[in-house]
Design a protein around this motif. Structure first.
Motif, PDB file in Angstrom:
ATOM      1  N   LYS A 141       0.841  -1.194   0.000  1.00  0.00           N
ATOM      2  CA  LYS A 141       0.000   0.000   0.000  1.00  0.00           C
ATOM      3  C   LYS A 141       0.883   1.253   0.000  1.00  0.00           C
ATOM      4  CE  LYS A 141      -3.804   1.832   2.786  1.00  0.00           C
ATOM      5  NZ  LYS A 141      -3.279   3.131   3.192  1.00  0.00           N
ATOM      6  N   LEU A 142       0.548   2.146  -0.912  1.00  0.00           N
ATOM      7  CA  LEU A 142       1.329   3.375  -1.041  1.00  0.00           C
ATOM      8  C   LEU A 142       0.912   4.396   0.021  1.00  0.00           C
ATOM      9  CD1 LEU A 142       3.196   3.597  -3.543  1.00  0.00           C
ATOM     10  CD2 LEU A 142       1.569   5.213  -4.481  1.00  0.00           C
ATOM     11  N   VAL A 143       1.875   5.039   0.644  1.00  0.00           N
ATOM     12  CA  VAL A 143       1.599   6.151   1.556  1.00  0.00           C
ATOM     13  C   VAL A 143       2.532   7.286   1.167  1.00  0.00           C
ATOM     14  CG1 VAL A 143       1.510   6.925   3.956  1.00  0.00           C
ATOM     15  CG2 VAL A 143       1.024   4.552   3.427  1.00  0.00           C
ATOM     16  N   ILE A 144       1.966   8.490   0.993  1.00  0.00           N
ATOM     17  CA  ILE A 144       2.789   9.607   0.509  1.00  0.00           C
ATOM     18  C   ILE A 144       3.010  10.640   1.607  1.00  0.00           C
ATOM     19  CG2 ILE A 144       2.992  11.449  -1.226  1.00  0.00           C
ATOM     20  CD1 ILE A 144       1.176   9.796  -3.041  1.00  0.00           C
ATOM     21  N   PHE A 145       4.262  11.053   1.752  1.00  0.00           N
ATOM     22  CA  PHE A 145       4.643  12.101   2.686  1.00  0.00           C
ATOM     23  C   PHE A 145       5.198  13.267   1.863  1.00  0.00           C
ATOM     24  CE2 PHE A 145       5.011   8.020   4.747  1.00  0.00           C
ATOM     25  CZ  PHE A 145       4.290   8.227   5.920  1.00  0.00           C
ATOM     26  N   CYS A 146       4.492  14.382   1.896  1.00  0.00           N
ATOM     27  CA  CYS A 146       4.873  15.488   1.022  1.00  0.00           C
ATOM     28  C   CYS A 146       5.252  16.723   1.834  1.00  0.00           C
ATOM     29  CB  CYS A 146       3.697  15.813   0.087  1.00  0.00           C
ATOM     30  SG  CYS A 146       4.097  17.056  -1.141  1.00  0.00           S
TER      31      CYS A 146
ATOM     32  N   PRO B 274      -3.209   7.573   1.045  1.00  0.00           N
ATOM     33  CA  PRO B 274      -3.069   8.600   2.082  1.00  0.00           C
ATOM     34  C   PRO B 274      -1.978   9.603   1.718  1.00  0.00           C
ATOM     35  CG  PRO B 274      -2.832   6.380   3.008  1.00  0.00           C
ATOM     36  CD  PRO B 274      -2.900   6.223   1.528  1.00  0.00           C
ATOM     37  N   LEU B 275      -2.327  10.886   1.818  1.00  0.00           N
ATOM     38  CA  LEU B 275      -1.364  11.956   1.533  1.00  0.00           C
ATOM     39  C   LEU B 275      -1.169  12.768   2.811  1.00  0.00           C
ATOM     40  CD1 LEU B 275       0.337  13.862  -0.275  1.00  0.00           C
ATOM     41  CD2 LEU B 275      -1.810  14.919  -1.047  1.00  0.00           C
ATOM     42  N   TYR B 276       0.004  12.622   3.391  1.00  0.00           N
ATOM     43  CA  TYR B 276       0.352  13.370   4.595  1.00  0.00           C
ATOM     44  C   TYR B 276       1.228  14.554   4.202  1.00  0.00           C
ATOM     45  CZ  TYR B 276      -1.194   9.368   7.366  1.00  0.00           C
ATOM     46  OH  TYR B 276      -1.949   8.370   7.941  1.00  0.00           O
ATOM     47  N   ILE B 277       0.905  15.730   4.747  1.00  0.00           N
ATOM     48  CA  ILE B 277       1.786  16.879   4.562  1.00  0.00           C
ATOM     49  C   ILE B 277       2.682  16.929   5.796  1.00  0.00           C
ATOM     50  CG2 ILE B 277       1.915  19.364   4.092  1.00  0.00           C
ATOM     51  CD1 ILE B 277       0.207  17.707   2.024  1.00  0.00           C
TER      52      ILE B 277
ATOM     53  N   GLY C  59      -7.461  20.859   0.813  1.00  0.00           N
ATOM     54  CA  GLY C  59      -7.658  19.741   1.734  1.00  0.00           C
ATOM     55  C   GLY C  59      -9.037  19.135   1.631  1.00  0.00           C
ATOM     56  N   PRO C  60      -9.415  18.270   2.587  1.00  0.00           N
ATOM     57  CA  PRO C  60      -8.578  17.845   3.704  1.00  0.00           C
ATOM     58  C   PRO C  60      -7.547  16.787   3.276  1.00  0.00           C
ATOM     59  CG  PRO C  60     -10.687  16.722   3.786  1.00  0.00           C
ATOM     60  CD  PRO C  60     -10.755  17.671   2.625  1.00  0.00           C
ATOM     61  N   PHE C  61      -6.497  16.662   4.078  1.00  0.00           N
ATOM     62  CA  PHE C  61      -5.448  15.676   3.833  1.00  0.00           C
ATOM     63  C   PHE C  61      -5.531  14.581   4.893  1.00  0.00           C
ATOM     64  CE2 PHE C  61      -4.154  19.778   2.259  1.00  0.00           C
ATOM     65  CZ  PHE C  61      -3.750  19.481   0.964  1.00  0.00           C
ATOM     66  N   ALA C  62      -4.766  13.510   4.697  1.00  0.00           N
ATOM     67  CA  ALA C  62      -4.721  12.460   5.722  1.00  0.00           C
ATOM     68  C   ALA C  62      -4.339  13.111   7.053  1.00  0.00           C
ATOM     69  CB  ALA C  62      -3.730  11.379   5.332  1.00  0.00           C
ATOM     70  N   ASP C  63      -3.389  14.017   7.003  1.00  0.00           N
ATOM     71  CA  ASP C  63      -3.030  14.842   8.166  1.00  0.00           C
ATOM     72  C   ASP C  63      -2.000  15.885   7.739  1.00  0.00           C
ATOM     73  OD1 ASP C  63      -3.141  15.759  10.777  1.00  0.00           O
ATOM     74  OD2 ASP C  63      -2.825  13.779  11.655  1.00  0.00           O
TER      75      ASP C  63
ATOM     76  N   SER D 108       6.552   3.604   1.123  1.00  0.00           N
ATOM     77  CA  SER D 108       6.539   5.028   1.435  1.00  0.00           C
ATOM     78  C   SER D 108       7.154   5.862   0.318  1.00  0.00           C
ATOM     79  CB  SER D 108       7.308   5.276   2.733  1.00  0.00           C
ATOM     80  OG  SER D 108       8.618   4.793   2.612  1.00  0.00           O
ATOM     81  N   VAL D 109       6.492   6.973   0.042  1.00  0.00           N
ATOM     82  CA  VAL D 109       6.971   7.906  -0.974  1.00  0.00           C
ATOM     83  C   VAL D 109       7.224   9.239  -0.272  1.00  0.00           C
ATOM     84  CG1 VAL D 109       6.403   9.146  -3.106  1.00  0.00           C
ATOM     85  CG2 VAL D 109       5.572   6.809  -2.758  1.00  0.00           C
ATOM     86  N   VAL D 110       8.428   9.780  -0.407  1.00  0.00           N
ATOM     87  CA  VAL D 110       8.738  11.092   0.164  1.00  0.00           C
ATOM     88  C   VAL D 110       8.950  12.080  -0.983  1.00  0.00           C
ATOM     89  CG1 VAL D 110      10.549  12.415   1.355  1.00  0.00           C
ATOM     90  CG2 VAL D 110       9.624  10.347   2.407  1.00  0.00           C
ATOM     91  N   ILE D 111       8.242  13.207  -0.916  1.00  0.00           N
ATOM     92  CA  ILE D 111       8.392  14.257  -1.935  1.00  0.00           C
ATOM     93  C   ILE D 111       8.961  15.487  -1.238  1.00  0.00           C
ATOM     94  CG2 ILE D 111       7.216  15.592  -3.736  1.00  0.00           C
ATOM     95  CD1 ILE D 111       4.841  13.611  -3.435  1.00  0.00           C
ATOM     96  N   GLY D 112      10.085  16.009  -1.735  1.00  0.00           N
ATOM     97  CA  GLY D 112      10.663  17.155  -1.050  1.00  0.00           C
ATOM     98  C   GLY D 112      11.704  17.891  -1.871  1.00  0.00           C
ATOM     99  N   ASP D 113      12.243  18.949  -1.269  1.00  0.00           N
ATOM    100  CA  ASP D 113      13.168  19.808  -2.019  1.00  0.00           C
ATOM    101  C   ASP D 113      14.435  20.180  -1.275  1.00  0.00           C
ATOM    102  OD1 ASP D 113      11.703  21.591  -0.202  1.00  0.00           O
ATOM    103  OD2 ASP D 113      12.822  23.172  -1.226  1.00  0.00           O
ATOM    104  N   SER D 114      14.519  19.921   0.033  1.00  0.00           N
ATOM    105  CA  SER D 114      15.667  20.521   0.717  1.00  0.00           C
ATOM    106  C   SER D 114      16.173  19.696   1.895  1.00  0.00           C
ATOM    107  CB  SER D 114      15.315  21.945   1.152  1.00  0.00           C
ATOM    108  OG  SER D 114      16.497  22.613   1.562  1.00  0.00           O
ATOM    109  N   ILE D 115      16.983  20.337   2.695  1.00  0.00           N
ATOM    110  CA  ILE D 115      17.679  19.659   3.789  1.00  0.00           C
ATOM    111  C   ILE D 115      16.702  19.053   4.796  1.00  0.00           C
ATOM    112  CG2 ILE D 115      17.976  21.769   5.229  1.00  0.00           C
ATOM    113  CD1 ILE D 115      20.769  19.280   4.588  1.00  0.00           C
ATOM    114  N   THR D 116      15.533  19.673   4.975  1.00  0.00           N
ATOM    115  CA  THR D 116      14.576  19.155   5.963  1.00  0.00           C
ATOM    116  C   THR D 116      13.952  17.826   5.504  1.00  0.00           C
ATOM    117  OG1 THR D 116      12.747  20.426   5.009  1.00  0.00           O
ATOM    118  CG2 THR D 116      13.918  21.446   6.836  1.00  0.00           C
TER     119      THR D 116
END
Ligand code: MG
Ligand code: ZN
Length: 221
Positions: free
Chosen positions: A3-8, A92-95, A112-116, A164-172
């Motif tokens: 199951k895919l879960v996305i953290f953006c 599920p799309l978590y911000i 929204g709303p988002f998963a959280d 798990s899928v992580v979408i991001g741009d920087s050091i954090t």
């Protein structure tokens, strides 16, 4: 199938620019610059750096800062379509964001709303802006100073057979990227992934993100 879960991420990922940097440029005294550099070069923890940068700002600026960000924040192309895409497929799309509640919630509200939504919190009750970090590092986080600790949140939310899928741009996003099954990256996160030999898929818009996730789901193009 897993199951895919996305953290953006939010700043510089959902929005085209980093809102903390934009607001510091506009409102902070130049003392924020060395703090920003120290965060990026990992000489100072994100948590301490963010706390110190906001402490440079008087609480009286709250309304001005909020309307400035709401006016100038641009949402990356395809984000609305991407949110619908995840909803249609029950993904599920978590911000997860190192940004601050007082600008993230109003900017995200139309989508929204988002998963959280996980982010840092602001307190305007003193003279200067005070930042709280309700999502701190767990005992497994090797960094310990994340502020909003993305790997800790992922560990909390993910069950064993999720992808798990992580979408991001920087050091954090780096600690989260180390943990993720799939990393979708832009900008400085690409440099760090290259440096540390972390596999990633580059993206410019959320249309690219949809295509990458379609491929992971095995949807024919
Ligand atoms: Mg970011
Ligand atoms: Zn951490």
């Amino acid at each position: 199938m897993r199951k895919l879960v996305i953290f953006c991420d939010f700043d510089g990922t959902i929005t085209n620019k980093d809102n903390i940097i934009s607001l510091m440029k506009e409102f902070a005294p130049p003392e924020y610059l060395p703090i920003k550099e120290n965060i990026l070069s990992q000489k100072q923890s994100i948590r301490d750096g963010v706390k110190e940068m906001f402490a440079l700002l008087p609480v009286s600026l709250k309304d001005q800062i909020t309307s400035f960000l709401l006016e100038q924040a641009q949402i990356r192309d395809g984000f609305a379509e991407f949110v619908s895409y995840t909803k249609e497929r029950n993904i599920p799309l978590y911000i997860v964001s190192g940004g601050i509640d007082f600008f993230i919630h109003p900017i995200l509200e139309p989508f929204g709303p988002f998963a959280d939504v996980y982010c840092n919190e602001s307190d305007f009750s003193g003279d200067n802006i005070h930042i709280h970090f309700p999502h701190g590092c767990d005992e497994l986080c090797t960094s310990k100073g994340c502020g909003c600790c993305k790997p800790s949140i992922i560990r909390q939310l993910l069950d064993d057979n999720a992808l798990s899928v992580v979408i991001g741009d920087s050091i954090t996003d780096l600690e989260a990227a180390k943990l993720a099954d799939v990393v979708i990256a832009r900008d400085f996160l690409i440099e760090k992934c290259e440096e540390l030999h972390i596999r990633y898929e580059p993206f410019k818009s959320f249309h690219d993100v949809i295509q990458i996730i379609d491929e992971k789901l095995g949807v024919p193009q």
